[in-house]
Design a protein around this motif. Structure first.
Motif, short mmCIF file in Angstrom:
data_model
loop_
_atom_site.label_atom_id
_atom_site.label_comp_id
_atom_site.label_asym_id
_atom_site.label_seq_id
_atom_site.Cartn_x
_atom_site.Cartn_y
_atom_site.Cartn_z
N UNK A 89 55.81 67.89 -59.12
CA UNK A 89 54.69 69.09 -58.34
C UNK A 89 54.47 67.99 -57.54
N UNK A 90 54.71 68.46 -56.18
CA UNK A 90 55.03 67.31 -55.06
C UNK A 90 53.54 68.12 -54.67
N UNK A 91 52.05 67.33 -54.07
CA UNK A 91 50.69 67.75 -53.71
C UNK A 91 51.48 67.16 -52.07
N UNK A 92 50.55 68.65 -51.22
CA UNK A 92 50.93 69.11 -50.14
C UNK A 92 49.39 68.61 -49.01
N UNK A 93 49.17 67.64 -49.40
CA UNK A 93 47.95 66.47 -49.18
C UNK A 93 47.92 65.37 -50.37
N UNK A 94 47.31 64.53 -49.67
CA UNK A 94 46.63 63.00 -50.73
C UNK A 94 45.87 62.31 -50.09
N UNK A 95 43.97 62.37 -50.60
CA UNK A 95 43.71 61.62 -49.97
C UNK A 95 42.84 60.97 -51.19
N UNK A 96 41.71 59.84 -50.79
CA UNK A 96 41.09 58.90 -51.17
C UNK A 96 40.25 59.26 -51.18
N UNK A 97 39.39 60.50 -50.50
CA UNK A 97 38.07 60.92 -50.82
C UNK A 97 38.05 62.14 -51.25
N UNK A 98 37.18 62.16 -52.37
CA UNK A 98 37.19 63.63 -53.40
C UNK A 98 36.71 64.54 -52.23
N UNK A 99 36.15 64.31 -51.92
CA UNK A 99 34.42 65.63 -50.67
C UNK A 99 35.80 66.07 -49.74
N UNK A 100 36.72 64.90 -49.40
CA UNK A 100 37.98 65.92 -48.38
C UNK A 100 38.70 66.85 -49.14
N UNK A 101 38.90 66.47 -50.22
CA UNK A 101 39.88 67.22 -51.26
C UNK A 101 39.33 68.60 -52.11
N UNK A 102 37.73 68.62 -51.84
CA UNK A 102 37.46 69.79 -52.10
C UNK A 102 37.03 70.87 -51.10
N UNK A 103 36.44 70.28 -50.06
CA UNK A 103 36.73 71.08 -48.71
C UNK A 103 37.38 71.66 -48.46
N UNK A 104 39.08 70.94 -48.37
CA UNK A 104 40.35 71.17 -48.53
C UNK A 104 40.31 72.76 -49.63
N UNK A 105 40.44 72.71 -50.23
CA UNK A 105 39.99 73.57 -51.21
C UNK A 105 39.25 74.79 -51.02
N UNK A 106 38.09 74.65 -50.52
CA UNK A 106 37.16 75.57 -50.07
C UNK A 106 37.61 76.08 -48.47
N UNK A 107 38.60 75.56 -47.78
CA UNK A 107 39.18 75.95 -46.42
C UNK A 107 40.71 76.81 -46.82
N UNK A 108 40.32 76.94 -48.14
CA UNK A 108 41.58 77.85 -48.39
C UNK A 108 42.65 77.19 -48.61
N UNK A 109 43.50 75.76 -49.04
CA UNK A 109 44.31 75.04 -47.77
C UNK A 109 44.63 74.56 -49.22
N UNK A 110 44.34 75.37 -50.56
CA UNK A 110 45.12 74.60 -52.10
C UNK A 110 44.55 74.07 -52.38
N UNK A 111 44.96 73.74 -53.61
CA UNK A 111 43.96 74.05 -55.33
C UNK A 111 44.07 71.81 -55.85
N UNK A 112 42.81 71.28 -56.30
CA UNK A 112 42.43 70.10 -55.42
C UNK A 112 41.93 70.41 -57.18
N UNK A 113 41.78 69.48 -57.85
CA UNK A 113 41.56 68.41 -59.34
C UNK A 113 40.17 67.30 -59.28
N UNK A 114 39.29 67.61 -60.08
CA UNK A 114 37.70 67.32 -59.97
C UNK A 114 37.01 66.89 -61.40
N UNK A 115 36.63 66.59 -61.99
CA UNK A 115 36.40 65.96 -63.19
C UNK A 115 34.87 67.29 -63.38
N UNK A 116 34.92 67.63 -64.79
CA UNK A 116 33.86 69.05 -64.60
C UNK A 116 32.33 68.60 -64.36
#
Length: 304
Positions: free
Chosen positions: A220-247
């Protein structure tokens, strides 16, 4: 009242050298001459009859005797600060400051909720929150630089009191309109068919993800990598893709973001723990202890 009044100068100078790694850097922070710092350390070593530092070209490293004194001095400083607050009327849960260190995910989503709810009851309590890696969180707690630490899957540490430990499984986070959003749970094999935004390699989420993919032979090759959790979550909220986060963080995501989170079935993705840490043997100020109780309660699944 300043803690310097009750804390011996030699101990203050000693701790600053431990923190800075050299006499010259410590003297700059203390705003005193290097010779004055050296004299205080020499006095300490003479009185204790033991060498406190090993001198190297790269700086000063604590000797075994120095390690013992450092642990004592840190607790003495914290106890001094607590006593000063009590004497000056700042003790209790009316006024004071709670110093926190946390990993980013919990600092971005969990802690703002817990802190804001706590301040509705206690307006005089202020908060100082630093965001850093789990290793740095534990180090800050051990050095007495923060009152409470929140770390992910840390290694055991003798100077750490674990106030609470809970499992922290990883969820897949996506926009509510995503094709997978209607499912009860997903697998990494299912996620592999869609764009993924992942945290960097040094995070526990990415490490567990890599282990699980390796076990299953998933590439699995990610389309985006970031060291900021909030950036990844916002990316998912913008329908850019799926991200992973703790429950635990997922529980406090904004409903307005139209985000859906789903448990991941793969066993490795449930292998994380969250620890709430304090310094072992320390008596916490009443305000800190009171907030600690609310924080531990907020981590319970049925308290979200």
């Amino acid at each position: 009242m300043n803690e310097r009044i009750l804390l011996d100068s030699a101990l203050r100078y000693f701790l600053e050298i431990v923190r800075q790694g050299s006499i010259n850097k410590a003297s700059q922070q203390l705003h005193v001459a290097p010779s004055a710092v050296s004299r205080q350390i020499a006095r300490l070593e003479a009185e204790l009859g033991s060498q406190l530092f090993e001198r190297h070209s790269s700086g000063m490293k604590l000797s075994p005797s120095g390690e013992l004194l450092a642990a004592h001095a840190r607790k003495t400083r914290l106890e001094t600060a607590r006593v000063i607050e009590e004497i000056t009327g700042l003790e209790g849960i009316q006024r004071g400051t709670v110093r926190l260190a946390s990993i980013e995910g919990l600092a971005s989503y969990l802690l703002p909720h817990v802190i804001s709810e706590y301040r509705e009851k206690h307006h005089g309590i202020h908060f100082d929150l630093a965001v850093m890696s789990s290793t740095e969180v534990t180090q800050r707690v051990c050095e007495g630089l923060v009152d409470i630490g929140l770390a992910i899957s840390p290694a055991p540490e003798k100077n750490i009191q674990v106030e609470k430990r809970i499992m922290a499984p990883i969820h897949a986070v996506m926009h509510s309109s995503h094709l997978l959003a209607t499912k009860k749970h997903v697998s990494l094999a299912q996620l592999s068919h869609y764009p993924l935004a992942l945290p960097t390699e040094n995070t526990t989420i990415r490490q567990l993800f890599n282990v699980s993919c390796s076990r299953q032979g998933l590439l699995i090759e990610p389309v985006m990598v970031s060291n900021f959790v909030t950036t990844l979550v916002h990316f998912a909220a913008c329908q850019g893709g799926i991200t992973l986060i703790g429950d635990v963080s997922v529980r406090h995501l904004s409903d307005a973001a139209q985000i859906t989170s789903l448990p991941i079935r793969d066993r490795e993705m449930s292998g994380r723990t969250i620890e709430v840490q304090t310094l072992a043997g320390r008596t916490l100020p009443k305000g800190v202890a009171d907030f600690l109780g609310d924080l531990c309660l907020a981590l319970e699944p049925d308290k979200a």
